[in-house]
Motif scaffolding. Structure first.
Motif, PDB file in Angstrom:
ATOM      1  N   LYS A 180      45.578   2.183  65.001  1.00  9.12           N
ATOM      2  CA  LYS A 180      45.032   1.965  66.339  1.00  9.12           C
ATOM      3  C   LYS A 180      45.994   1.281  67.293  1.00  9.12           C
ATOM      4  O   LYS A 180      45.812   1.331  68.505  1.00  9.12           O
ATOM      5  N   GLY A 181      47.001   0.597  66.763  1.00  9.19           N
ATOM      6  CA  GLY A 181      47.809  -0.281  67.603  1.00  9.19           C
ATOM      7  C   GLY A 181      49.234   0.187  67.801  1.00  9.19           C
ATOM      8  O   GLY A 181      49.839   0.807  66.921  1.00  9.19           O
ATOM      9  N   ALA A 182      49.792  -0.154  68.964  1.00  8.79           N
ATOM     10  CA  ALA A 182      51.185   0.173  69.269  1.00  8.79           C
ATOM     11  C   ALA A 182      52.124  -0.978  68.954  1.00  8.79           C
ATOM     12  O   ALA A 182      53.337  -0.772  68.850  1.00  8.79           O
ATOM     13  N   LEU A 183      51.583  -2.201  68.797  1.00 10.31           N
ATOM     14  CA  LEU A 183      52.427  -3.372  68.538  1.00 10.31           C
ATOM     15  C   LEU A 183      51.549  -4.487  67.999  1.00 10.31           C
ATOM     16  O   LEU A 183      50.419  -4.683  68.445  1.00 10.31           O
ATOM     17  N   ILE A 184      52.083  -5.223  67.025  1.00  5.84           N
ATOM     18  CA  ILE A 184      51.463  -6.471  66.578  1.00  5.84           C
ATOM     19  C   ILE A 184      52.567  -7.510  66.432  1.00  5.84           C
ATOM     20  O   ILE A 184      53.760  -7.184  66.481  1.00  5.84           O
ATOM     21  N   MET A 185      52.183  -8.773  66.245  1.00  6.80           N
ATOM     22  CA  MET A 185      53.133  -9.850  65.975  1.00  6.80           C
ATOM     23  C   MET A 185      52.922 -10.316  64.545  1.00  6.80           C
ATOM     24  O   MET A 185      51.882 -10.900  64.232  1.00  6.80           O
ATOM     25  N   ASN A 186      53.901 -10.063  63.669  1.00  9.79           N
ATOM     26  CA  ASN A 186      53.675 -10.322  62.253  1.00  9.79           C
ATOM     27  C   ASN A 186      54.990 -10.252  61.495  1.00  9.79           C
ATOM     28  O   ASN A 186      55.914  -9.557  61.925  1.00  9.79           O
ATOM     29  N   PRO A 187      55.089 -10.925  60.350  1.00 12.88           N
ATOM     30  CA  PRO A 187      56.192 -10.635  59.428  1.00 12.88           C
ATOM     31  C   PRO A 187      55.971  -9.258  58.803  1.00 12.88           C
ATOM     32  O   PRO A 187      54.972  -8.600  59.110  1.00 12.88           O
ATOM     33  N   PRO A 188      56.857  -8.810  57.922  1.00 11.94           N
ATOM     34  CA  PRO A 188      56.750  -7.433  57.402  1.00 11.94           C
ATOM     35  C   PRO A 188      55.592  -7.186  56.437  1.00 11.94           C
ATOM     36  O   PRO A 188      55.537  -6.133  55.815  1.00 11.94           O
ATOM     37  N   SER A 189      54.661  -8.111  56.306  1.00 15.85           N
ATOM     38  CA  SER A 189      53.539  -7.901  55.391  1.00 15.85           C
ATOM     39  C   SER A 189      52.664  -6.730  55.813  1.00 15.85           C
ATOM     40  O   SER A 189      52.239  -5.929  54.976  1.00 15.85           O
ATOM     41  N   ALA A 190      52.380  -6.615  57.112  1.00 20.70           N
ATOM     42  CA  ALA A 190      51.543  -5.502  57.584  1.00 20.70           C
ATOM     43  C   ALA A 190      52.246  -4.169  57.344  1.00 20.70           C
ATOM     44  O   ALA A 190      51.626  -3.184  56.917  1.00 20.70           O
ATOM     45  N   TRP A 191      53.538  -4.125  57.620  1.00 19.56           N
ATOM     46  CA  TRP A 191      54.318  -2.900  57.387  1.00 19.56           C
ATOM     47  C   TRP A 191      54.329  -2.562  55.901  1.00 19.56           C
ATOM     48  O   TRP A 191      54.209  -1.388  55.521  1.00 19.56           O
ATOM     49  N   ALA A 192      54.452  -3.573  55.044  1.00 19.90           N
ATOM     50  CA  ALA A 192      54.487  -3.324  53.601  1.00 19.90           C
ATOM     51  C   ALA A 192      53.164  -2.735  53.114  1.00 19.90           C
ATOM     52  O   ALA A 192      53.144  -1.833  52.271  1.00 19.90           O
ATOM     53  N   VAL A 193      52.044  -3.225  53.657  1.00 16.35           N
ATOM     54  CA  VAL A 193      50.746  -2.655  53.298  1.00 16.35           C
ATOM     55  C   VAL A 193      50.641  -1.223  53.811  1.00 16.35           C
ATOM     56  O   VAL A 193      50.113  -0.339  53.132  1.00 16.35           O
ATOM     57  N   ALA A 194      51.172  -0.992  55.017  1.00 14.44           N
ATOM     58  CA  ALA A 194      51.147   0.372  55.559  1.00 14.44           C
ATOM     59  C   ALA A 194      51.957   1.324  54.682  1.00 14.44           C
ATOM     60  O   ALA A 194      51.569   2.487  54.507  1.00 14.44           O
ATOM     61  N   LYS A 195      53.054   0.869  54.119  1.00 12.61           N
ATOM     62  CA  LYS A 195      53.843   1.723  53.212  1.00 12.61           C
ATOM     63  C   LYS A 195      52.974   2.239  52.066  1.00 12.61           C
ATOM     64  O   LYS A 195      53.114   3.381  51.631  1.00 12.61           O
ATOM     65  N   ARG A 196      52.094   1.381  51.603  1.00 13.63           N
ATOM     66  CA  ARG A 196      51.239   1.751  50.473  1.00 13.63           C
ATOM     67  C   ARG A 196      50.023   2.560  50.913  1.00 13.63           C
ATOM     68  O   ARG A 196      49.677   3.552  50.280  1.00 13.63           O
ATOM     69  N   ASP A 197      49.373   2.121  51.988  1.00 17.80           N
ATOM     70  CA  ASP A 197      48.069   2.674  52.365  1.00 17.80           C
ATOM     71  C   ASP A 197      48.107   3.689  53.504  1.00 17.80           C
ATOM     72  O   ASP A 197      47.187   4.495  53.641  1.00 17.80           O
ATOM     73  N   ALA A 198      49.139   3.606  54.333  1.00 14.11           N
ATOM     74  CA  ALA A 198      49.231   4.514  55.488  1.00 14.11           C
ATOM     75  C   ALA A 198      50.696   4.830  55.762  1.00 14.11           C
ATOM     76  O   ALA A 198      51.269   4.392  56.754  1.00 14.11           O
ATOM     77  N   PRO A 199      51.351   5.587  54.870  1.00 11.21           N
ATOM     78  CA  PRO A 199      52.792   5.829  54.993  1.00 11.21           C
ATOM     79  C   PRO A 199      53.201   6.475  56.310  1.00 11.21           C
ATOM     80  O   PRO A 199      54.321   6.246  56.785  1.00 11.21           O
ATOM     81  N   ASP A 200      52.314   7.254  56.907  1.00 16.15           N
ATOM     82  CA  ASP A 200      52.658   7.867  58.186  1.00 16.15           C
ATOM     83  C   ASP A 200      52.794   6.813  59.282  1.00 16.15           C
ATOM     84  O   ASP A 200      53.580   6.972  60.212  1.00 16.15           O
TER      85      ASP A 200
END
Length: 446
Positions: A278-298
């Motif tokens: 849903k989002g174009a930008l968040i403020m976060n360390p790479p934890s959100a990206w790491a979860v996306a690698k697993r759950d939402a690779p696209d």
């Protein structure tokens, strides 16, 4: 909390199988042989990261012939903070204990000075950033060694495709992998325009205005970008200033383009916003990206971590360090310091960073260009600018530069985000400022 007790024989066996080299401490101290050492480390959320720290402790223990016991303490349910409080009150516990952000100052009178190891480590690894000095020193006394494990920058993680499509911003060109930033035009004004464009396109920036850390950290960086302080370094209350008014005006404009429930967000909300697509930008360390690698690779394939926008008074980013501390009632201070030196060697740091997938950040200037950040993906190079390798932005913490014991209360009570929400919801500027001033006066008295 998981507890692991290893015999000396197990240490030797484990070390024999390890390919890591033994590191010589960069200082000369009296020989330390045998004995016991206990440590309480932060329980890492990345699978396998705890194993890396255990292996490094094994290396040291086998060499020094010390029996160790490691507790991995979860931050869930505030167990890290409860452990700190319990040990401080009882004056017994771990020889080494990981403490986040404000807590070394809160326990300063009970901590063993570590100047004797910090000074050579800085000489070897380079200067530490200003936030580590602010949180890790009381006067001339170093309260702890900045820990690689758990330390993080909460910077922008943008969707490459959505920022191009709706905001006409190429974040990869602005922060190219392997090269310095080209971000002179990445300002707070540009940020507002991008937030508006992405919101109109149906992909709002996921920035919270709640009372938990992620929301407060982001607000703190933006306030500093406008030169806004609620209390200055000399304990003067500075709420009713033009800089604070400018920061509130900025947030009032920004909040119009954020999700309507942003004031109710917690620290999981922005992660979910990114992973959901849903989002174009968040403020976060790479934890959100790491979860996306697993759950939402696209989604993960379109993520790029980069720097904060430039404000009138500079470019600031939230840095939240952990510290490895030693109680002054520890029974094995010399052994504790020896182990902390081992964990702070470049080879050890590199191993910890790799085990965390690039999440963990060393505070030392010479250790911000490790290959993990250049090689992690997809897309390759997505984390290259995460550790701030070009000192492109000033690493900060919300409520600074107020004295830490006052700043901790401003931070914990989320005064910055509460001010933004009150003003956005229609409260008069001067009434919002008067409320915040009253809160700060209360903290000064306490």
């Amino acid at each position: 909390m998981s507890r692991k007790k290893l015999s000396r024989r197990q240490f030797v066996a484990a070390t024999a199988m390890s390919s890591a080299a033994l590191i010589t401490a960069p200082y000369v101290r009296g020989a330390y042989a045998a004995g016991k050492l206990t440590m309480g480390f932060w329980d890492h959320w990345v699978p396998g990261a705890n194993s890396a720290s255990t292996e490094l402790v094994n290396e040291w223990a086998a060499k020094e012939k010390v029996e160790v016991s490691i507790d991995y303490i979860t931050s869930q349910g505030n167990k890290t903070l409860l452990t700190i409080a319990t040990e401080a009150q009882g004056k017994t516990g771990h020889d080494i204990l990981a403490m986040p952000t404000w807590w070394p100052h809160a326990q300063a009178d009970l901590l063993e000075p570590v100047n004797d190891i910090m000074e050579p480590l800085i000489k070897q690894n380079g200067a530490v950033n200003g936030t580590v000095q602010y949180l890790g020193k009381a006067g001339d006394k170093w309260l702890g060694v900045p820990a690689t494990i758990g330390s993080q920058i909460k910077g922008p993680c943008s969707r490459i495709d959505l920022m191009k499509k709706y905001a006409n911003i190429d974040v990869q060109a602005m922060y190219p992998a392997g090269a310095p930033p080209k971000a002179d035009n990445w300002t707070t004004d540009t940020f507002l325009k991008a937030a508006e464009a992405c919101q109109k396109g149906g992909f709002a920036f996921g920035i919270g205005l709640g009372t938990t850390s992620d929301s407060v950290d982001t607000a703190g960086a933006f306030f500093l970008a406008f030169g806004a302080q609620l209390v200055d370094a000399n304990s003067n209350i500075t709420v009713k200033t033009d800089a604070v008014r400018q920061a509130l005006e900025f947030y009032k404009k920004l909040m119009a383009f954020l999700p309507p429930d942003a004031p109710a967000w917690d620290d999981a909300s922005n992660n979910k916003w990114l992973v959901s697509g849903k989002g174009a930008l968040i403020m976060n360390p790479p934890s959100a990206w790491a979860v996306a690698k697993r759950d939402a690779p696209d989604v993960a394939e379109q993520c790029w971590t980069h720097g904060f926008p430039l404000g009138p008074k500079g470019r600031f980013a939230p840095f939240l360090p952990f510290f490895w501390t030693t109680w002054n009632f520890s029974k094995n201070k010399e052994a504790a310091k020896s182990l902390l030196v081992h964990l702070s060697q470049p080879a050890s740091v590199e191993k910890l960073v790799a085990a965390s997938g690039g999440y963990d950040l060393p505070a030392f200037e010479k250790l911000t260009t490790l290959k993990t950040w250049a090689e992690e993906g997809p897309p390759k190079g997505t984390l290259y600018h995460y550790p701030n390798p070009y000192n492109h932005q000033i690493l900060s913490i919300a409520a600074s530069p107020a004295p830490p014991k006052i700043a901790q209360q401003i931070y914990t009570q989320a005064i910055l985000t509460k001010m933004c929400v009150r003003y956005y919801q229609g409260e008069a500027m001067e009434k919002t400022l008067a409320w915040a001033e009253g809160e700060c006066e209360g903290y000064m008295r306490s």
